[in-house]
Write an enzyme that holds these catalytic residues in place. Structure first.
Site: not given
Lengths: 290, 373, 290, 373
Positions: B100, B185
């Site tokens: 991530y 993101e």
């Protein structure tokens, strides 16, 4: 005897020639505020309600010793105006403007830290020290001089609270609007630190709301502060994931909940009012205990 | 404003973030054609909602025919209440690990924040804090390659993957800044053999900065009514109760909803009419409230910049032009309060001066059979 | 007893696995420098002459308490490496790298100020406190411990001067190379301020050259310093408008002339040597006067 | 590296700085064609030198034919020793006032510096300090519109001109930063009726940052020999004396030139062979020195990183391969000094250990009739 602004404050109005700027300049003057100068690029040489208008902040500071600035400047130009104020040595910059881009606010906060200036707002109603100085657009009639400091994330709701306090005979030292945006220059903690050091302030009312962690941080600070505080929090019934008017009023990723804030305040021994009209009684009680 | 995945990735790709090969398709034929170019593909519905996988919005196809079939099935369905009218067709990635990487703003420290985790592929909110690495950044300095190396190091990446990760972090930060992002993101950031690839991408742009990005295609989130009110420039959230609410100020509007709830009522909406609203927009706001078919309306005004007489005139205007077919409970105090009360009286309306009384009254009405005031 | 580096300094070498980095690490260790760690992205886990290599500066600082860093890092990566060092809390960053872009140097200087770190260089031979610590690639054999501080804009020329001083029995407290670029982290004034506060330093030798105004500013500072200084300046015969090797060594727009610098030093009572080999006598004389 | 005026203006124009309409022409025909589009034009030689006007490098033409004639005259001539192969043909501006606006670096304060003046149109160095407004900038913050307004105010500009000036300053700063400029200058910045126009533009890019700007066309300044040596990566300046000089280090090389001058000699060049030079480049450097046909050569090495034996080997290599037809005076001390001396001895060369003696010797030789060592 007050925080941020008082009877000695010399106010500069940026964007003074606009409708809002001009109108609230007259209101501030009527309240007794020392509005010493205005700035409006392209309008230098004019006067607004007797206040001389300059092209640049540096001239206004140089000619009149302005030390506090209040911005009636549209969002796309607000960063430039606030930066100009801080670069020119203004110590307190009150940014009323709504809808300033988030990244502009990040830069403003960074520059305020670098210049050791205080930015109030953006998206605030301003700051008022009743009977001394009004730097904002709040309805000043609701405030009375007294021992209660108010720090609020919202405007009208804090007017409600101020009015109930005044009606109950509990005047205010200073009421400051922190602003409804996600990024603001002055936090509850910053305001509490000033109120803690202000001899005239005997108790503080915090008007908070869901979103962010400013209330939780304030609760931590309260543990070390020897003045009582009472909180009222809006947004108990708000659904998560929705922006409730203010950019900062949103429960995201489980953060910023009403419950978390109430729990933090209670842990710090700070009373939390169920309804706005309960605030005066709680303040009176807190003051009686001392 | 959220961007669709394919647009977010397009932006990232332009800034040098490695993205899978692929294109967006609006028809099964297009999907088939893209699959014919790429080989084995993933087909992903393009909706502004997370959790598409669980909701059946992602499929894999080994052949162009299969891609066509999946696209035909997905195009037109609803995912989490949102209509699917485009799918992203891209190379299927061999997935060795899912990381991530995200950039956002820390509203408490008031600085940009970079976050990274070895536990990618799930909602970052569901990842335990101890698996998330956070690093504050100086907005004037930005994200340097060394920040990226520090993150890579803490994630346990080495060699070429560490270099790629650091480089990707630098480029993602450029996207964050250049696009006035609230959030950028990459989740998951996939380790596929010896390369890193942004398998999914999110880019949420600050609404207040959209004027600086005219080239970015607009997306619209919310109910039809919410979108209509947004165009009026008012803050509006649709709720599921039956008392329509208008107040002036975000905090006080929230407080009104809370008070109604405490008194056993249910609000139909959040509507902040703002400070200093003129007659015309206020009138339009009331009309919006009526569109939700509430059992009653509560108007709560603490006049500061807002002048109570303007609000009264707006109410009368709506009453006289389109009619207000449900009970209207009004609370007015502050600027020009007396003038307002006399305007209301002329039209046979009354107003409370206490928020408490007004709230109690409107809740009482909403519980009863209803009727004209 | 020295400035910038001494026997307690814990040196980190950035770019330690390169040819130059590895070679000079061995030289620094041989001199007695406490080289505690190295950093080379992608090479973590290796050792260079017994020095452990890390991926990041923060690890090296955390594991070994490094407080000074020396960069053997190519120009395109030098800004990142120096920023990393300062961000990790390194107090003295010695940037040997030549040809760092001017705008990178501007950013480095700004960040050093923000972090209150000292950047020596770029484009310097480093800094040496004879007998204590060598953080650079200067030929250490020419230096002897003693009371003379040296600050120089050029490498080899200052070696000449140091060698003549040592030969004359005048050892050095510290010799620091300020760097030949237009923008450097440490100026003559910065170095003088440190030498002024260093009890071991009795006199300072400034090795300057044409270009810029660092010597003129140093001369101003000398007026307030109670230790004697001797200057030698290169470039008396240089034509204007030509860069003489160093990016900073150029007479532009009438600024940076040899004459201006000589005049400034003379006005400050600072002897200016005609030839490099005249420096020891002038220093000896200056010390005798005290 | 200096850019030609037309390229500097092209860059400025792209960043929103107002520039005159016009294009560059390499032939009289092109000039005529451009003039036919623009009407009355200015024709300006494109050379990397200031003071073109005084040197006759600027002409005005009222008709295309006139433009063609001027271009024909100017193309091919020399201006300040530089061949003219292009002229810029642009609209002739009505000039009401000439301002100055420039960005550079303050090497003393170590920050960007913006400079403005009402006395544009002449070399800024010739403008008295009191007419130049200087403002330091924070490199991380940059130049804001308010800085531009402050400058405009101090220049006495008002209204639309003040706004245009502030905007131009912001845009010029963007050029300064994006192009790694040493100097960006608009001189004169012309007030022409109600608009500001950059009548001339300079953009000097930091040589050390050129690698970041591959798209910028390269220009080459200096003598043929200087350009050749630049390609070797050595710092070299051609001078007008007869003693060729090589030393290692910029400061010591300057010092050697000074000492030669003090002793009555004249150096033919500045050549810094750098620190740690290997045999091959050093040998090539010596060959460069011979190309200036000096009466003698002085090699002065203080060995630090540079190993004296490497220098000795380089000298021997040149001597053995192409020969050194002029007297060679060598001074060597430092790293591997003894090895160097013995290498030289084997080839019948000697070396001084004192700079003073070596300098005296080479000056003595340069004054004499000359001859092989």
């Amino acid at each position: 005897m007050a925080i941020l602004v008082d009877e000695k404050t010399k106010v500069l109005v940026q964007g003074i020639t606009g409708n809002q700027g001009a109108f609230h300049t007259s209101q501030m003057i009527a309240y007794g505020t020392r509005v010493v100068a205005g700035v409006s690029p392209g309008k230098a040489g004019q006067e607004v309600h007797g206040v001389p208008v300059y092209e640049t902040v540096e001239e206004a500071v140089h000619s009149h010793g302005a030390n506090t600035s209040i911005l009636f400047v549209p969002a796309p130009f607000a960063k430039d105006a606030a930066m100009e104020a801080m670069a020119a040595g203004i110590r307190v910059v009150v940014v009323l403007t709504e809808h300033i881009p988030l990244h502009d606010e990040l830069e403003l906060v960074a520059y305020a830290r670098q210049r050791r200036a205080t930015m109030v707002g953006p998206n605030t109603f301003g700051v008022i020290s009743p009977g001394k100085c009004k730097a904002g657009f709040m309805p000043s009639v609701i405030y009375k001089p007294g021992p209660v400091g108010i720090a609020a994330r919202s405007g009208t709701l804090s007017y409600e609270v101020a009015a109930t306090l005044s009606a109950a005979g509990l005047g205010q030292s200073t009421a400051v609007g922190l602003g409804g945006d996600r990024i603001v220059g002055m936090s509850f903690v910053d305001a509490l630190a000033l109120f803690a050091a202000d001899t005239h302030t005997k108790a503080v009312v915090l008007v908070g709301e869901i979103g962010g962690t400013a209330e939780e941080e304030a609760a931590e600070f309260l543990k070390t502060m020897d003045k009582p505080a009472v909180a009222y929090l809006a947004g108990k019934s708000a659904p998560p994931g929705k922006r409730m008017g203010h950019a900062g009023a949103i429960i995201e990723k489980g953060r910023g909940t009403f419950e978390s804030k109430v729990k933090a305040f209670k842990a710090a021994g700070c009373a939390v009012a169920e309804f706005p009209w309960d605030v005066p009684n709680l303040v009176a009680e807190a003051l009686k205990d001392r | 404003m959220k961007l669709y995945e394919y647009l977010a990735k397009e932006v990232m790709g332009k800034h040098g973030v490695p993205i899978p090969r692929g294109r967006v398709a609006a028809s099964p034929e297009e999907a088939e054609k893209i699959a014919a170019e790429l080989g084995e593909v993933a087909i992903k519905v393009q909706v502004l909602a997370g959790g598409r996988g669980k909701a059946g919005g992602i499929a894999f196809a080994a052949t162009p025919q299969e891609a066509r079939d999946h696209a035909a099935r997905l195009l037109g369905i609803q995912i989490r209440g949102l209509q699917v009218d485009r799918v992203l067709v891209e190379e299927k990635l061999k997935i060795d690990r899912e990381l991530y990487l995200g950039l956002t703003v820390d509203t408490s420290a008031r600085v940009p924040l970079v976050m990274a985790s070895t536990e990618g592929g799930v909602n970052i909110e569901e990842v335990p804090e101890k698996y998330i690495i956070k690093q504050h950044l100086d907005v004037h300095m930005g994200l340097y390659p060394f920040h990226g190396r520090q993150l890579a190091r803490r994630l346990g990446l080495t060699g070429s993957l560490a270099r790629q990760f650091a480089d990707t972090a630098v480029r993602l930060y450029q996207v964050f800044r250049e696009y006035d992002a609230e959030l950028v993101e990459v989740n998951p950031l996939v380790v596929s053999g010896d390369r890193l690839v942004a398998a999914d991408g999110r880019l949420n742009i600050d609404d207040d900065a959209l004027y600086r990005h005219p080239q970015v295609p607009r997306t619209h989130e919310g109910t039809e009514l919410e979108l209509r009110v947004k165009e009026l420039g008012l803050a509006f959230v649709q709720l599921d109760g039956d008392i329509a609410v208008m107040a002036n100020g975000a905090g006080i509007t929230m407080a009104v909803l809370d008070i109604l709830a405490s008194y056993g009522g249910k609000a139909a909406n959040f509507l902040d009419a703002g400070g200093g609203a003129a007659i015309e927009p206020t009138a339009r706001a009331i009309e919006v409230l009526l569109a939700t078919n509430p059992r009653a309306i509560l108007v709560n005004i603490f006049g500061g910049i807002t002048r109570c007489d303007d609000v009264a005139r707006a109410l009368i205007q709506v009453k006289n032009t389109r009619g207000i077919p449900v009970p209207l409970v009004i609370r007015l105090v502050g600027t020009n309060e007396e003038a307002a009360l006399s305007i209301l009286r002329e039209s046979g309306l009354t107003a409370f001066r206490s928020m408490r009384d007004a709230a109690a009254e409107v809740v009482r009405i909403s519980h009863g059979p209803g009727g004209e005031l």
